[in-house]
Design a protein around this motif. Sequence first.
Motif, PDB file in Angstrom:
ATOM      1  N   LEU A   1      -1.120   4.279 -11.847  1.00 39.28           N
ATOM      2  CA  LEU A   1      -1.162   3.194 -10.872  1.00 39.28           C
ATOM      3  C   LEU A   1      -1.164   3.681  -9.428  1.00 39.28           C
ATOM      4  O   LEU A   1      -0.384   4.570  -9.062  1.00 39.28           O
ATOM      5  CB  LEU A   1       0.037   2.258 -11.049  1.00 39.28           C
ATOM      6  N   ILE A   2      -2.051   3.070  -8.626  1.00 40.01           N
ATOM      7  CA  ILE A   2      -1.994   3.185  -7.172  1.00 40.01           C
ATOM      8  C   ILE A   2      -1.709   1.778  -6.653  1.00 40.01           C
ATOM      9  O   ILE A   2      -2.429   0.830  -6.996  1.00 40.01           O
ATOM     10  CB  ILE A   2      -3.322   3.701  -6.584  1.00 40.01           C
ATOM     11  N   ILE A   3      -0.658   1.641  -5.875  1.00 42.55           N
ATOM     12  CA  ILE A   3      -0.249   0.335  -5.362  1.00 42.55           C
ATOM     13  C   ILE A   3      -0.555   0.265  -3.869  1.00 42.55           C
ATOM     14  O   ILE A   3      -0.183   1.165  -3.114  1.00 42.55           O
ATOM     15  CB  ILE A   3       1.266   0.090  -5.577  1.00 42.55           C
ATOM     16  N   VAL A   4      -1.234  -0.801  -3.441  1.00 44.09           N
ATOM     17  CA  VAL A   4      -1.506  -1.036  -2.017  1.00 44.09           C
ATOM     18  C   VAL A   4      -0.729  -2.268  -1.589  1.00 44.09           C
ATOM     19  O   VAL A   4      -0.736  -3.284  -2.291  1.00 44.09           O
ATOM     20  CB  VAL A   4      -3.008  -1.243  -1.759  1.00 44.09           C
TER      21      VAL A   4
ATOM     22  N   GLU B   1       3.260  -2.463   7.240  1.00 39.73           N
ATOM     23  CA  GLU B   1       2.860  -2.039   5.891  1.00 39.73           C
ATOM     24  C   GLU B   1       3.696  -0.859   5.401  1.00 39.73           C
ATOM     25  O   GLU B   1       4.010  -0.759   4.207  1.00 39.73           O
ATOM     26  CB  GLU B   1       1.370  -1.661   5.885  1.00 39.73           C
ATOM     27  N   ILE B   2       4.064   0.033   6.324  1.00 38.56           N
ATOM     28  CA  ILE B   2       4.867   1.199   5.926  1.00 38.56           C
ATOM     29  C   ILE B   2       6.251   0.772   5.448  1.00 38.56           C
ATOM     30  O   ILE B   2       6.788   1.311   4.479  1.00 38.56           O
ATOM     31  CB  ILE B   2       4.965   2.215   7.089  1.00 38.56           C
ATOM     32  N   VAL B   3       6.834  -0.238   6.117  1.00 30.77           N
ATOM     33  CA  VAL B   3       8.126  -0.773   5.673  1.00 30.77           C
ATOM     34  C   VAL B   3       8.003  -1.336   4.256  1.00 30.77           C
ATOM     35  O   VAL B   3       8.830  -1.059   3.375  1.00 30.77           O
ATOM     36  CB  VAL B   3       8.636  -1.856   6.644  1.00 30.77           C
TER      37      VAL B   3
ATOM     38  N   VAL C   1       2.384   4.603  -3.961  1.00 35.16           N
ATOM     39  CA  VAL C   1       2.428   3.378  -3.156  1.00 35.16           C
ATOM     40  C   VAL C   1       1.832   3.679  -1.787  1.00 35.16           C
ATOM     41  O   VAL C   1       2.266   4.614  -1.104  1.00 35.16           O
ATOM     42  CB  VAL C   1       3.870   2.848  -3.009  1.00 35.16           C
ATOM     43  N   VAL C   2       0.825   2.879  -1.405  1.00 30.77           N
ATOM     44  CA  VAL C   2       0.064   3.134  -0.183  1.00 30.77           C
ATOM     45  C   VAL C   2       0.139   1.917   0.747  1.00 30.77           C
ATOM     46  O   VAL C   2      -0.146   0.801   0.322  1.00 30.77           O
ATOM     47  CB  VAL C   2      -1.420   3.413  -0.519  1.00 30.77           C
ATOM     48  N   PRO C   3       0.511   2.100   2.002  1.00 31.85           N
ATOM     49  CA  PRO C   3       0.425   0.996   2.971  1.00 31.85           C
ATOM     50  C   PRO C   3      -1.047   0.664   3.234  1.00 31.85           C
ATOM     51  O   PRO C   3      -1.838   1.564   3.529  1.00 31.85           O
ATOM     52  CB  PRO C   3       1.095   1.562   4.230  1.00 31.85           C
TER      53      PRO C   3
END
Length: 394
Positions: free
Chosen positions: A41-44, A79-81, A137-139
């Motif tokens: 999984l890659i989460i945006v 998004e980073i938070v 997990v990606v912002p």
Amino acid sequence: MEESILRFVLKFGGSSLSSIEKIKKVAFFIKTIVSRPHTQLIIVVSAMGKSTDKLLRQASLVSSCPEPSAFNTLVTTGEIVSASLLTLALQDINVPSVCLTAKDIKIHTKGNLKNAIITHIDKENIENMLAEGKVVVVPGFQGVNEENKYTLLGRGGSDTTAVALGIVFDAKVKIYTDVYGYYVCDPKIVPSGNRLKTINIKSALEAAPLGAKILDFRCLELANKYKKEVEVLKSGKTKGTRVVYDALESYFIDNISFQNKLLLVKNHYSCNGKIQLKFKKECSTTKLYAEEKRDGYIYQTIVTSVTKDFIKQVYNHKKYKNMHFNECDMLILTGSGFIFHDEFMEKVQNLIKINKFSVFFMDLSESCLKIVVKKNFGARLCKLLAEEFQLTVR
């Protein structure tokens, strides 16, 4: 025989992450998916709730003309938070995970710092993390330029991030949001309207700039370029609407919507006359633009959301003496095969005639029909068209 790996890019919008409780809920949902064998999984993620709006307000309070690099660094923190909190929530329930920003990954961009274009994405860092069994997990909404400074991807930027990652890593893309998917009609107007299991990419592209608030035009353009299938779902659900690329020989309708509080402008001027400035199709306030040359004159038809006074300011004062204005609503039908099947337009025109609607203008293409009607008639026509083409739940 070794099982093939299933890769997914899952994107979660701000409404799905608007509180700590919702972030924890999303973390548990991710755990159920990644626990399936051979799944990566890659989460945006988008910023929590309305936090981006808060950051923009704060920026305006401290600076009337903020320096672009500092402004972008501030805005990307939303998004980073979200990404950091979700990563912590996943780790807390024993899901190995890592948060990687655009600088960690190298999502390379160029162009306008607030509406940058992705040129390429480095794969190595994410591939290494996935190989270690971690959820990445990606912002969303952010990239980096040649100077390694943050850039923004514009409206719908997190969706664009998700689609771009899906293309680069050959992964299925699922966009989780606060709606169940695409509907044939706005549920607020036609409550019995069907939810679509699939929507043709042409219909989705036509609907996006006309007010459909599901997927942004830019992310759809990117998906269309690489024929990447995208699914839109409500957070926590397993079924939504898939954006597909097949076309049928017979006509079909994917969506009927309408917009109100619009202004119809009709204008004509000599072909030899110099006009100060013409409305352009890409203008965000222009919903419809048509131009015809006839008998030495140029005839314009414009549907816009701006005021009559603003339009007059656009034209040289001598050039709007032939202008006519009408307040109006506009219906938009999207689908495929419209211009190849006479029965489609016959049904539409018969319904309009029987119900005595005042129609100012109609614009037909292969995948879209726009009908400009008298003010306050749009919602009723929307319902009747949905019934005529059997797009409501029986």
